[in-house]
Design a protein around this motif. Structure first.
Motif, short mmCIF file in Angstrom:
data_model
loop_
_atom_site.label_atom_id
_atom_site.label_comp_id
_atom_site.label_asym_id
_atom_site.label_seq_id
_atom_site.Cartn_x
_atom_site.Cartn_y
_atom_site.Cartn_z
N ALA A 7 -37.29 -39.19 11.63
CA ALA A 7 -36.06 -37.36 12.24
C ALA A 7 -35.52 -37.98 13.03
O ALA A 7 -34.45 -36.72 12.99
CB ALA A 7 -38.00 -36.83 13.00
N ARG A 8 -35.15 -39.06 13.89
CA ARG A 8 -34.18 -39.38 14.57
C ARG A 8 -32.70 -39.81 14.00
O ARG A 8 -31.47 -39.50 14.12
CB ARG A 8 -34.23 -40.16 15.66
N ILE A 9 -33.40 -40.41 13.14
CA ILE A 9 -31.76 -40.85 11.98
C ILE A 9 -31.41 -39.51 11.09
O ILE A 9 -30.43 -39.13 10.97
CB ILE A 9 -32.35 -42.04 10.56
N ALA A 10 -32.78 -38.53 11.20
CA ALA A 10 -31.78 -37.91 10.21
C ALA A 10 -31.33 -37.02 11.23
O ALA A 10 -29.77 -35.96 10.50
CB ALA A 10 -32.82 -36.51 10.07
N GLU A 11 -31.21 -36.62 12.76
CA GLU A 11 -30.90 -35.83 13.51
C GLU A 11 -28.81 -36.48 13.89
O GLU A 11 -28.20 -35.85 14.28
CB GLU A 11 -31.41 -35.96 14.31
N ILE A 12 -29.45 -37.78 13.90
CA ILE A 12 -28.36 -38.56 14.22
C ILE A 12 -27.31 -38.00 12.79
O ILE A 12 -26.25 -38.12 13.50
CB ILE A 12 -28.32 -39.83 14.26
N THR A 13 -27.47 -38.23 11.86
CA THR A 13 -26.81 -38.53 11.04
C THR A 13 -26.42 -37.29 10.26
O THR A 13 -25.69 -36.33 9.29
CB THR A 13 -27.03 -39.17 9.63
N SER A 14 -27.42 -35.88 10.91
CA SER A 14 -26.91 -34.34 10.41
C SER A 14 -27.45 -34.28 9.11
O SER A 14 -27.03 -33.46 8.22
CB SER A 14 -25.66 -33.92 10.24
N GLY A 15 -29.00 -35.13 8.70
CA GLY A 15 -28.79 -35.29 7.37
C GLY A 15 -30.56 -34.53 7.43
O GLY A 15 -30.84 -33.96 8.36
N ALA A 16 -31.19 -34.34 5.93
CA ALA A 16 -32.19 -33.40 5.88
C ALA A 16 -33.10 -34.24 5.35
O ALA A 16 -32.72 -35.41 4.12
CB ALA A 16 -31.66 -32.77 5.28
N LEU A 17 -34.53 -34.50 5.57
CA LEU A 17 -34.92 -35.96 5.39
C LEU A 17 -36.26 -34.79 3.20
O LEU A 17 -35.84 -33.82 3.41
CB LEU A 17 -36.72 -35.56 6.06
#
Length: 475
Positions: A7-17
């Motif tokens: 979830a944090r990685i998605a937030e940092i990269t502006s990505g979606a799981l």
């Protein structure tokens, strides 16, 4: 890397799981771009290259233990989907580096010698604390963030090599991991085709010192005028290294032994100590001084610096690797890369190591020189033709400028042109279509006791010649 939930990685990269990725699953590293390197806890970054698309290997990476895949499109695996994988990788490294307040980031750049200096500096900083440094030349928009992401809470020094093919590249890399110490080695002609002039190369290399904070340190080469001029481009304090008497960290009484290894007195503001390098070539002195100056700024005593420099062996392959065969033939494998400046240094090292022995060289056309390519490659040929070689093998389909330069130099010497510093034998100049032919030609020329230098641009793959000569497979 520092542990991060998806979830944090998605937030940092502006990505979606996607792909049923568990937002609470934690990535602990490593971050990899080769699915074969994936292991439990890792993150696989799917990069689309010229020959392969990482997205096609997502399932294999997760099967090997990767927590998820950083990707630009849905894959058959848990993933974080982003618009641009390289931008996301950079963002992830930037965020991770910001979580390492006790880590000192040291950046190294220059037209030549970056990897050797980085290797020496990483050895020195290990005396300060746990150190992360790139393997080989991980110095671009892919290798740089991957190296940063190897650091964790225990890391005390992060030694990074920064390369550029255009203005703005080093500034971009420096934003990922803001350096506290910046080391600039030299401004030469590497990548001249991209930059157009040495002045533009200097503009790009100087981006490293511009990125330093006011309480940082710029470690600059006092012997290179284009590097010295960078002192006016930084807020940081400047420390000078080199052979000039004005340098804060300098080499005095430099000597070179029969194997081409330099010894000198390392002089610093707080004392001096003797250094005897195990690295080949007098040009290693400058690399050692740059590493010593940065280590001195970290507080290492001069005696410790001198000891570590004296015990250092080459860490990165195909850089002045010297092998003595059973028949007495010595092979110098310096095939990782080449530019006119490093080629000149390699020929000087060959001259020192060979002494009275017959010397040979295998070279290939230098790349990334743009409109200057023919003239600079012809200059390399002249350099080889004037190097006192018994034989020169030029490899590849684009070898004509080097061949022309070498043959001209040989003809001038034969016609009674002013001699060089020592009498030069007539050089046999031959062309080989590929590395296999080059190795075969050489074996037909060599006699016990001869010395061979193998030097060329990375694309030429000349390491295969060196490995064939010493009985390896070239991998």
């Amino acid at each position: 890397m520092i542990p991060l939930p998806l979830a944090r990685i998605a937030e940092i990269t502006s990505g979606a799981l996607a792909g049923m990725a568990d937002p609470r699953a934690v990535v602990r590293g490593p971050v990899v771009i080769d699915s074969r390197a994936a292991e439990p806890g890792s993150l696989f970054v799917a990069i689309k290259g010229d020959r392969a698309d990482g997205h096609d290997f997502a399932a294999q990476a997760v099967a090997a233990g990767a927590v998820a895949v950083l990707a630009e499109r849905p894959v058959e695996a848990p993933a974080v989907i982003v618009d641009d994988v390289l931008a996301a990788l950079a963002a992830l490294a930037t965020a991770a580096c910001a979580e390492l307040p006790d880590c000192t980031v040291i950046g190294v750049t220059g037209s030549s010698g970056k990897t050797s200096t980085k290797d020496l500096l990483a050895r020195l900083t290990a005396r300060v604390g746990p150190t992360i440094a790139p393997a080989g030349s991980f110095n671009n928009e892919i290798g740089h963030p991957l190296t940063v992401l190897r650091a964790d809470e225990t890391t005390r020094c992060l030694v990074l090599e920064l390369s550029a093919k255009n203005v703005g590249h080093i500034a971009y890399l420096a934003r990922i991991a803001p350096p506290k110490i910046g080391v600039v080695l030299n401004v030469g002609t590497a990548h001249l085709g991209f930059f157009g002039s040495r002045e533009t190369i200097a503009q790009a290399k100087g981006e490293l010192v511009e990125a330093l904070p006011a309480d940082g340190v710029a470690v600059l080469n006092a012997d290179d005028p284009l590097v010295a001029a960078m002192a006016g481009r930084t807020r940081a304090r400047v420390t000078w290294y080199g052979r000039a008497e004005s340098a804060d960290v300098r080499a005095e009484d430099v000597t070179v032994d029969e194997r081409g290894r330099a010894s000198f007195t390392l002089r610093t503001p707080s004392g001096s100590a003797p250094v005897g390098l195990r690295l080949y070539g007098e040009h290693a002195v400058e690399n050692a001084l740059a590493a010593a100056a940065a280590a001195y700024e970290l507080g290492l005593p001069v005696a410790v610096i001198a000891q570590e420099l004296s015990e250092a062996e080459p860490r990165s392959r195909w850089r002045m690797e010297v092998t003595d065969r059973a028949d007495g033939v010595t092979v110098i494998n310096d095939a990782y890369n080449a530019n006119p400046d490093s080629m000149r240094a390699a020929f000087r090292a060959l001259d020192a190591l060979a002494g009275p022995r017959r010397r040979f060289a295998v070279v290939a056309s230098l790349a990334e020189l743009g409109e200057h390519s023919d003239a600079l490659n012809e200059g390399v040929g002249r350099m080889a033709g004037e190097a006192g070689l018994a034989g020169l093998v030029v490899v590849g389909q684009d070898a004509e400028p080097i061949l022309a330069g070498a043959r001209t130099a040989v003809e001038e010497a034969a016609s009674g042109a002013p001699p060089g510093p020592r009498p030069r034998p007539a050089t046999r100049v031959v062309h080989a279509a590929d590395t296999a032919e080059a190795a075969a030609l050489l074996e037909g020329m060599l006699a016990p006791g001869d010395v061979v230098l193998v030097k060329g641009s990375r694309a030429a793959g000349l390491e295969r010649v060196a490995h064939a000569l010493v009985g390896g497979d070239g991998q």
